[in-house]
Design a protein around this motif. Structure first.
Motif, short mmCIF file in Angstrom:
data_model
loop_
_atom_site.label_atom_id
_atom_site.label_comp_id
_atom_site.label_asym_id
_atom_site.label_seq_id
_atom_site.Cartn_x
_atom_site.Cartn_y
_atom_site.Cartn_z
N SER A 18 -4.74 18.30 29.49
CA SER A 18 -4.83 17.08 28.28
C SER A 18 -6.22 16.01 28.39
CB SER A 18 -3.43 16.83 27.47
OG SER A 18 -2.79 15.98 28.49
N ARG A 19 -6.06 15.01 29.19
CA ARG A 19 -7.00 14.56 29.16
C ARG A 19 -8.21 14.55 29.84
NH1 ARG A 19 -2.82 12.93 28.22
NH2 ARG A 19 -1.49 10.80 29.20
N THR A 22 -9.41 15.50 26.04
CA THR A 22 -9.56 13.88 25.16
C THR A 22 -10.89 14.23 25.67
OG1 THR A 22 -6.78 13.34 25.57
CG2 THR A 22 -8.02 11.73 24.90
N SER A 25 -12.90 15.23 23.97
CA SER A 25 -13.59 15.32 22.76
C SER A 25 -14.07 13.97 22.32
CB SER A 25 -12.01 15.39 21.79
OG SER A 25 -11.99 14.92 20.64
N SER A 57 -11.64 15.34 12.56
CA SER A 57 -10.71 14.41 12.90
C SER A 57 -9.26 13.36 12.09
CB SER A 57 -11.75 13.32 13.47
OG SER A 57 -12.51 14.28 14.45
N ASP A 71 2.53 10.61 18.82
CA ASP A 71 0.87 11.83 19.62
C ASP A 71 -0.19 10.93 20.85
OD1 ASP A 71 -0.42 13.82 21.43
OD2 ASP A 71 0.37 15.33 20.33
N TRP A 72 -0.22 10.23 21.09
CA TRP A 72 -2.16 9.17 21.63
C TRP A 72 -2.87 9.93 21.88
CZ3 TRP A 72 -1.34 5.35 18.56
CH2 TRP A 72 -0.19 4.43 18.39
N PRO A 73 -2.76 10.49 22.46
CA PRO A 73 -3.93 11.33 23.34
C PRO A 73 -4.84 11.98 22.19
CG PRO A 73 -2.01 11.76 24.51
CD PRO A 73 -1.76 10.76 23.86
N VAL A 74 -3.60 12.92 21.35
CA VAL A 74 -4.95 13.25 20.32
C VAL A 74 -4.87 11.91 18.65
CG1 VAL A 74 -4.36 15.28 17.72
CG2 VAL A 74 -2.94 15.15 19.85
N ALA A 77 -8.30 10.54 21.02
CA ALA A 77 -9.12 11.77 20.78
C ALA A 77 -10.34 11.71 19.71
CB ALA A 77 -9.20 13.06 21.28
N ASN A 78 -9.50 11.50 19.00
CA ASN A 78 -10.60 11.75 17.55
C ASN A 78 -10.63 10.61 16.52
OD1 ASN A 78 -9.74 15.20 17.35
ND2 ASN A 78 -8.14 14.43 17.41
#
Length: 93
Positions: A18-19, A22, A25, A57, A71-74, A77-78
């Motif tokens: 996931s990292r 990110t 992305s 995004s 969901d902070w990584p999402v 990333a966007n």
């Protein structure tokens, strides 16, 4: 006497994937910068792809923020996709 256990959460493969996703992305959207520079120098590109990326995004950022537990990584990333996608879109017109 009650013994207190210290619970440590081991980071599994999914955490690292996931990292890495990110990071890639963000790099994908940062790669619009050369196209923006070309657009500003007079050689306009196709505006459809960056507009679709910006809309995509926006939906993902909305999803990440609307979840009960954000969901902070999402979101992170966007966010660049919204800004850079729109800038690329408008400079290519």
């Amino acid at each position: 006497m009650e013994q207190t256990k210290i619970i440590t959460k081991k980071k599994d493969g999914l955490f690292y994937v996931s990292r890495l996703a990110t990071i890639f992305s963000i790099l994908m959207y940062v790669s619009y910068i050369p196209q923006i520079m070309d657009n500003l120098n007079g050689s306009q590109g196709n505006p459809i792809q960056p507009l679709c990326a910006a809309l995509n995004s926006t939906l993902w950022v909305s999803y990440g923020l609307l979840k009960k537990k954000h969901d902070w990584p999402v979101v992170i990333a966007n966010l660049p996709g919204i800004v850079l996608g729109l800038v690329t879109f408008f400079t290519s017109l």
